[in-house]
Design an enzyme around this catalytic site. Structure first.
Site, PDB file in Angstrom:
ATOM      1  N   ASP A 143     -28.401  56.403 -64.818  1.00  0.00           N
ATOM      2  CA  ASP A 143     -28.614  56.668 -63.183  1.00  0.00           C
ATOM      3  C   ASP A 143     -29.168  58.338 -62.693  1.00  0.00           C
ATOM      4  OD1 ASP A 143     -28.075  56.313 -60.876  1.00  0.00           O
ATOM      5  OD2 ASP A 143     -26.102  56.372 -60.141  1.00  0.00           O
ATOM      6  N   SER A 144     -30.171  58.027 -61.072  1.00  0.00           N
ATOM      7  CA  SER A 144     -30.030  59.303 -60.789  1.00  0.00           C
ATOM      8  C   SER A 144     -29.668  60.779 -60.542  1.00  0.00           C
ATOM      9  CB  SER A 144     -30.719  59.512 -59.674  1.00  0.00           C
ATOM     10  OG  SER A 144     -30.147  58.777 -58.707  1.00  0.00           O
ATOM     11  N   TYR A 196     -32.975  59.320 -56.029  1.00  0.00           N
ATOM     12  CA  TYR A 196     -34.031  58.245 -56.839  1.00  0.00           C
ATOM     13  C   TYR A 196     -34.525  57.232 -55.250  1.00  0.00           C
ATOM     14  CZ  TYR A 196     -34.890  59.017 -61.589  1.00  0.00           C
ATOM     15  OH  TYR A 196     -34.848  59.071 -63.283  1.00  0.00           O
ATOM     16  N   GLY A 197     -33.569  57.393 -54.218  1.00  0.00           N
ATOM     17  CA  GLY A 197     -34.323  56.303 -53.453  1.00  0.00           C
ATOM     18  C   GLY A 197     -35.412  56.711 -52.707  1.00  0.00           C
ATOM     19  N   CYS A 252     -28.392  51.752 -61.922  1.00  0.00           N
ATOM     20  CA  CYS A 252     -29.056  52.106 -59.994  1.00  0.00           C
ATOM     21  C   CYS A 252     -29.478  52.060 -59.947  1.00  0.00           C
ATOM     22  CB  CYS A 252     -29.666  53.776 -60.360  1.00  0.00           C
ATOM     23  SG  CYS A 252     -30.714  54.249 -59.586  1.00  0.00           S
ATOM     24  N   ASN A 253     -29.224  50.704 -58.316  1.00  0.00           N
ATOM     25  CA  ASN A 253     -29.996  50.279 -58.030  1.00  0.00           C
ATOM     26  C   ASN A 253     -31.629  49.910 -57.379  1.00  0.00           C
ATOM     27  OD1 ASN A 253     -27.302  47.146 -56.461  1.00  0.00           O
ATOM     28  ND2 ASN A 253     -26.429  49.929 -56.694  1.00  0.00           N
ATOM     29  N   THR A 254     -31.522  51.183 -56.679  1.00  0.00           N
ATOM     30  CA  THR A 254     -33.141  52.027 -55.964  1.00  0.00           C
ATOM     31  C   THR A 254     -33.969  51.382 -58.023  1.00  0.00           C
ATOM     32  OG1 THR A 254     -32.233  52.765 -54.827  1.00  0.00           O
ATOM     33  CG2 THR A 254     -34.701  53.192 -55.726  1.00  0.00           C
ATOM     34  N   GLU A 279     -21.049  62.294 -54.769  1.00  0.00           N
ATOM     35  CA  GLU A 279     -21.648  63.126 -55.345  1.00  0.00           C
ATOM     36  C   GLU A 279     -20.981  64.586 -55.103  1.00  0.00           C
ATOM     37  OE1 GLU A 279     -23.508  63.810 -58.103  1.00  0.00           O
ATOM     38  OE2 GLU A 279     -25.399  61.773 -58.114  1.00  0.00           O
ATOM     39  N   CYS A 292     -25.367  50.303 -54.279  1.00  0.00           N
ATOM     40  CA  CYS A 292     -26.005  51.958 -54.415  1.00  0.00           C
ATOM     41  C   CYS A 292     -24.832  51.916 -55.490  1.00  0.00           C
ATOM     42  CB  CYS A 292     -25.562  52.626 -53.414  1.00  0.00           C
ATOM     43  SG  CYS A 292     -26.357  54.205 -54.382  1.00  0.00           S
ATOM     44  N   THR A 293     -24.747  52.333 -57.311  1.00  0.00           N
ATOM     45  CA  THR A 293     -23.997  52.513 -57.977  1.00  0.00           C
ATOM     46  C   THR A 293     -22.740  53.602 -57.359  1.00  0.00           C
ATOM     47  OG1 THR A 293     -24.960  53.572 -59.414  1.00  0.00           O
ATOM     48  CG2 THR A 293     -24.727  51.101 -59.434  1.00  0.00           C
ATOM     49  N   HIS A 294     -23.473  54.792 -56.310  1.00  0.00           N
ATOM     50  CA  HIS A 294     -22.894  56.034 -56.086  1.00  0.00           C
ATOM     51  C   HIS A 294     -21.377  54.966 -55.473  1.00  0.00           C
ATOM     52  CE1 HIS A 294     -25.638  58.299 -57.167  1.00  0.00           C
ATOM     53  NE2 HIS A 294     -25.223  59.128 -57.441  1.00  0.00           N
TER      54      HIS A 294
END
Length: 261
Positions: free
Chosen positions: A8-9, A40-41, A72-74, A150, A181-183
């Protein structure tokens, strides 16, 4: 022994890791994130593709990986074809859970919460037209929520009032929210508190875990190797992050040593 790379980012992919680990605890996991280019978005597509390809292929070779998850969806909306072309192992991506949300929503008014890039992707439009054409889908693209997730994993407090302001347009309208978004599952409780009302929250974590389990099949040899964590940059609040990682049975963060693309 089976090895799975989760990329992921940032730390958002840990929400996917937790779902996979719950089903497959006997696998060795390598979790890698690209803090040097976070978030990353907001990256140009070409740079996002090249960074992801570079980091993932390097770690696949270094650790003899059996399966890759782009958590990461993006990134998943644009990078999967490139990775599948250059790797001979399965690559699993994540997409917003539009289909289950459309089935669960009673009002047929869904909120899609994702990064600015994901809410604007043509792929997202296609998902909505395929699975939620009978619903109204309200979109919020927020980098700030990524930053909040984060912060939480690094031991910092989350402002519920700020969340309320970001989600204010949905109050009393949506009855189902897609965490695209996985966050965002990392701050799921805070999102529920901020949005108020009787709202169903949907994400892709469990579906991804089921897919990984199907692809790996029966695990006959239990891994004795530690689960590793890599970051492309020396991050802030590493001690607090390492504490969270330890609770998830992941080793402290190592800085990736590789030539930058």
């Amino acid at each position: 022994m089976k090895r799975v790379l989760i990329f992921d980012s940032g730390v958002g992919g840990l929400s996917v890791y937790q779902e996979i680990y719950a089903q497959l605890p006997n696998v060795q996991y390598i979790y890698a994130f690209d803090d040097a280019a976070f978030p990353y978005g907001e990256l140009p597509e070409e740079e996002l593709i090249e960074r992801t390809r570079h980091i993932v292929t390097l770690l696949v070779e270094r650790h003899v990986i059996d399966l890759v998850v782009i958590a990461c969806n993006t990134a998943s909306t644009i990078v999967l074809p490139t990775l599948r072309d250059c790797l001979a192992i399965p690559v699993v991506g994540v997409v917003p859970a539009i289909k289950p949300a459309a089935m669960l929503s009673m009002r047929k008014v869904i909120g899609l919460l994702a990064t600015p890039a994901t809410v604007q992707r043509e792929y997202t439009d296609l998902l909505i037209s395929q699975f939620a054409s009978h619903c109204e889908v309200l979109r919020i693209g927020s980098t700030r929520l990524v930053e909040m997730a984060e912060q939480k994993l690094r031991g910092q407090p989350i402002s519920i009032s700020e969340l309320e302001e970001i989600l204010s347009l949905w109050q009393g309208k949506v009855d189902c929210v897609v965490l695209g978004c996985t966050h965002f599952p990392l701050i799921k409780d805070e999102i529920i508190e901020a949005i108020k009302g009787d709202v169903i929250i949907v994400d892709s974590g469990r579906a991804i875990a089921n897919r990984v389990k199907d692809l790996l099949g029966v695990i006959t040899i239990t891994s004795t190797e530690p689960n590793l964590t890599y970051n492309s940059a020396a991050g802030n609040n590493t001690a607090a992050l390492n504490k969270s990682l330890a609770e998830m049975k992941l080793a402290p963060v190592r800085t990736l040593q590789f030539p930058r693309p």
